[in-house]
Write a protein that holds these residues in place. Structure first.
Motif, mmCIF file in Angstrom:
data_model
loop_
_atom_site.group_PDB
_atom_site.id
_atom_site.type_symbol
_atom_site.label_atom_id
_atom_site.label_comp_id
_atom_site.label_asym_id
_atom_site.label_seq_id
_atom_site.Cartn_x
_atom_site.Cartn_y
_atom_site.Cartn_z
ATOM 1 N N ASP A 269 -59.021 -45.131 -35.979
ATOM 2 C CA ASP A 269 -59.895 -44.110 -36.158
ATOM 3 C C ASP A 269 -60.273 -43.172 -35.216
ATOM 4 O OD1 ASP A 269 -62.996 -42.909 -36.669
ATOM 5 O OD2 ASP A 269 -62.245 -43.542 -38.665
ATOM 6 N N PRO A 270 -60.121 -41.793 -35.356
ATOM 7 C CA PRO A 270 -60.335 -40.884 -34.301
ATOM 8 C C PRO A 270 -61.522 -40.908 -33.348
ATOM 9 C CG PRO A 270 -59.553 -39.895 -36.476
ATOM 10 C CD PRO A 270 -59.823 -41.048 -36.855
ATOM 11 N N LYS A 271 -62.556 -41.449 -34.243
ATOM 12 C CA LYS A 271 -63.996 -41.629 -33.400
ATOM 13 C C LYS A 271 -63.802 -42.769 -32.434
ATOM 14 C CE LYS A 271 -66.777 -39.556 -37.032
ATOM 15 N NZ LYS A 271 -67.854 -39.993 -38.071
ATOM 16 N N GLN A 272 -63.096 -43.837 -32.878
ATOM 17 C CA GLN A 272 -63.038 -44.948 -32.066
ATOM 18 C C GLN A 272 -62.026 -44.681 -31.003
ATOM 19 O OE1 GLN A 272 -63.918 -48.515 -31.841
ATOM 20 N NE2 GLN A 272 -63.095 -47.949 -29.897
ATOM 21 N N TYR A 387 -72.845 -47.186 -32.745
ATOM 22 C CA TYR A 387 -71.508 -47.665 -33.861
ATOM 23 C C TYR A 387 -72.028 -48.028 -34.964
ATOM 24 C CZ TYR A 387 -67.213 -48.310 -31.115
ATOM 25 O OH TYR A 387 -66.115 -48.133 -30.222
ATOM 26 N N GLY A 388 -73.240 -48.572 -35.249
ATOM 27 C CA GLY A 388 -73.994 -49.099 -36.497
ATOM 28 C C GLY A 388 -74.278 -47.841 -37.284
ATOM 29 N N ILE A 389 -74.237 -46.627 -36.712
ATOM 30 C CA ILE A 389 -74.600 -45.361 -37.498
ATOM 31 C C ILE A 389 -73.329 -44.772 -37.855
ATOM 32 C CG2 ILE A 389 -75.527 -43.060 -37.310
ATOM 33 C CD1 ILE A 389 -77.643 -44.357 -35.429
ATOM 34 N N ILE A 390 -72.452 -44.571 -37.000
ATOM 35 C CA ILE A 390 -71.219 -43.746 -37.211
ATOM 36 C C ILE A 390 -70.259 -44.384 -38.023
ATOM 37 C CG2 ILE A 390 -71.416 -42.347 -35.041
ATOM 38 C CD1 ILE A 390 -68.921 -43.747 -33.921
ATOM 39 N N PHE A 391 -70.346 -45.604 -38.191
ATOM 40 C CA PHE A 391 -69.353 -46.632 -38.929
ATOM 41 C C PHE A 391 -70.196 -47.665 -39.876
ATOM 42 C CE2 PHE A 391 -66.667 -46.138 -35.021
ATOM 43 C CZ PHE A 391 -65.481 -45.415 -35.465
ATOM 44 N N ALA A 392 -71.210 -46.808 -40.340
ATOM 45 C CA ALA A 392 -71.949 -47.557 -41.207
ATOM 46 C C ALA A 392 -71.482 -48.185 -42.575
ATOM 47 C CB ALA A 392 -73.337 -46.769 -41.706
ATOM 48 N N ASP A 393 -70.515 -47.680 -42.915
ATOM 49 C CA ASP A 393 -69.754 -47.995 -44.131
ATOM 50 C C ASP A 393 -68.549 -49.112 -43.843
ATOM 51 O OD1 ASP A 393 -68.312 -46.022 -42.903
ATOM 52 O OD2 ASP A 393 -67.205 -45.358 -44.727
ATOM 53 N N ARG A 394 -68.395 -49.594 -42.602
ATOM 54 C CA ARG A 394 -67.292 -50.239 -42.139
ATOM 55 C C ARG A 394 -67.726 -51.073 -41.105
ATOM 56 N NH1 ARG A 394 -62.755 -46.048 -41.099
ATOM 57 N NH2 ARG A 394 -64.551 -44.941 -40.537
ATOM 58 N N ILE A 402 -65.124 -52.853 -31.660
ATOM 59 C CA ILE A 402 -65.892 -52.800 -30.395
ATOM 60 C C ILE A 402 -65.431 -54.056 -29.514
ATOM 61 C CG2 ILE A 402 -68.270 -52.886 -29.034
ATOM 62 C CD1 ILE A 402 -69.752 -51.823 -31.317
ATOM 63 N N ARG A 403 -65.513 -55.067 -29.967
ATOM 64 C CA ARG A 403 -65.249 -56.363 -29.185
ATOM 65 C C ARG A 403 -63.781 -56.573 -28.721
ATOM 66 N NH1 ARG A 403 -69.734 -57.049 -26.986
ATOM 67 N NH2 ARG A 403 -71.531 -56.855 -28.716
#
Length: 489
Positions: A269-272, A387-394, A402-403
């Motif tokens: 994903d571009p954000k990741q 991360y919990g916000i920008i990828f809330a649907d996944r 992350i890990r």
């Protein structure tokens, strides 16, 4: 395609905010107990299993197992048996490695480290998914912003979790330093400590001169205690914690898509992609502090017996910082905290490059441990919230991501540890941090800009309240349209 299951399979969600808070605290305590064993073990590996770099090699193998399994195992296990039982099983995957400390060699440490890595991937993903689901449930009851709840719950978790550094290292230090254990202090002459230790330390050639072999019976006592800690942690989750299920749209995890595909989509994903260097840095900085800082600046210059006390200080400050950071974020925002941590960590690393340690400078390593703990509390809590916000649907796939990249940082740090001088590794860590944090700032700017241009709340916007209530309402309407015995997933 819709998958219909009978109501007996539906997970009961916690009914009150008290139940939700109890579950969060119970999981945090279980993680703290389990990680008491983990931190107490890994922080000594570069010192007690220094022969041929076996200790850091095993840790690198563990992280490699983490990376491989993280591609598919966490999401698969969570969807199969749920977050609660994934956590229980993953805890138990750590026990063989602790038991291997009784007879440490290549054939015991390497395979068990690989198993531990597999367990770790599922463990951390399940924890993050559980805390996010708990935040969603709390929001549906209390109408408190999800952003605030995520920061609060992750702050509570890391506050309790980071106490593992206190208890784990207290246990190891007391066992190693009490009595007449002469191997607990450095064997290096004061006149050569500045040239042999610190930034000049070279593990592959200097370990035999600087680090003494610890008594076998003391290592066996530590291993036995830590195996017991892991079993207790698994029992706490099995008995006390309620099952919970995410509110997210389950179509993404139905039979229509593969687990591997979902995880891979988040990885690229571009954000990741913008956060890759930051994730790698967070892994490297933890590995550096546990392996290189302890061996180069503590064990070599002062003695193995003080390693646990230094790490205990680090963990205590990290724990206090985790809950404090969550409160400060509500007042000053996430970005100022990240900037402060960046500046502080830069100062620490530059100082380490120029400092020549002495055996009578214990206070300096304690100050550095405090500063490092504060920085780590910001990195861990605020990045998890982001991360919990920008990828809330996944969420599950995102926390696996992350890990995954964080584990790459661990692998890099542990594998290069025996073969490079500490000054080179410090510079590499500094460079990785600068690149990673700057790219993180770029993503923060892009997210804030997208909200300015489009004020309507979007699912991946970082400063909105995620509309999980609407999702829940839709799910409830779907359920009411069916018979009482069936639920649509």
């Amino acid at each position: 395609m819709k998958l219909i299951i009978r109501s007996s399979q539906v997970v009961d969600r916690p009914k009150t905010t008290y139940d939700i808070a109890r579950n969060v605290v119970a999981i945090s305590i279980a993680f703290m107990i389990s990680s008491t064993a983990y931190s107490g073990t890994i922080n000594l590996q570069s010192s007690i299993n220094a022969d041929a770099g076996l200790g850091t090699l095993a840790l690198g193998i563990s992280c490699a197992g983490f990376v491989v399994s993280n591609m598919f195992l966490p999401v698969l296990l969570i969807k199969w048996i749920g977050t609660k039982w994934t956590i229980c099983i993953s805890f138990l995957a750590y026990t063989p490695y602790y038991a291997a400390q009784l007879y440490p060699n290549f054939y015991t440490l390497i395979p068990t480290a690989w198993i531990m890595g597999f367990g770790g991937a599922s463990l951390w993903c399940a924890k993050s998914a559980y805390l996010c689901a708990a935040s969603e449930d709390h929001k549906n009851i209390s109408n408190i912003s999800l952003d605030i709840l995520l920061s609060r719950f992750f702050g509570i978790f890391f506050m309790i979790y980071q106490l593992n550094q206190v208890f784990g290292n207290l246990i190891s230090s007391l066992v190693l330093s009490l009595g007449d254990n002469e191997a607990a202090v450095t064997a290096v002459n004061d006149s050569i400590i500045p040239t042999l230790c610190g930034a000049n330390y070279f593990p592959s050639t200097d370990a035999d001169k600087a680090l003494q072999v610890q008594p076998k019976e003391r290592i066996q006592i530590i291993a036995g205690i830590f195996v017991g800690c892991t079993i207790i942690a698994a029992l706490i989750v099995a008995i006390v914690v309620d099952p919970i299920q995410s509110n997210q749209d389950n179509k993404n995890t139905s039979m229509n898509g593969s687990v591997m595909t979902r995880t891979l989509k988040v990885l690229i994903d571009p954000k990741q992609i913008l956060l890759i260097f930051f994730n790698i840095f967070t892994g490297m900085q933890q590995a550096y502090f546990a392996a290189d800082f302890t061996a180069s600046f503590v064990s070599c210059a002062i003695g193995v017996g003080i390693v646990g006390f230094v790490m205990m200080t680090y963990g205590l400050v990290d724990a206090i910082g985790s809950v404090t950071v969550g409160q400060l974020a509500k007042k000053v925002g996430r970005l100022p905290l990240m900037i402060a941590a960046f500046v502080t960590h830069c100062f620490i690393l530059v100082f380490l490059l120029s400092w020549s340690p002495q055996s009578n400078q214990k206070f300096v390593v304690y100050i550095l441990a405090c500063l490092w703990g504060l920085c780590d509390s910001v990195w861990m809590v605020q990045s998890s919230v982001f991360y919990g916000i920008i990828f809330a649907d996944r969420k599950e796939a995102a926390f696996s991501s992350i890990r995954f990249y964080e584990s790459i940082g661990f692998v890099i740090a542990y594998f290069i540890s025996p073969y490079l001088r500490t000054n080179v590794k410090t510079f590499i860590l500094l460079l990785t941090m600068v690149i990673g944090v700057l790219l993180y700032f770029v993503l923060e700017y892009k997210e804030k800009k997208s909200i300015t241009l489009n004020p309507t709340p979007q699912l991946n916007s970082p400063n909105m309240e995620l509309d999980f209530c609407d999702q829940s309402s839709q799910n409830k309407k779907s359920k009411r349209s069916m018979s009482d015995g069936d639920t649509v997933l």
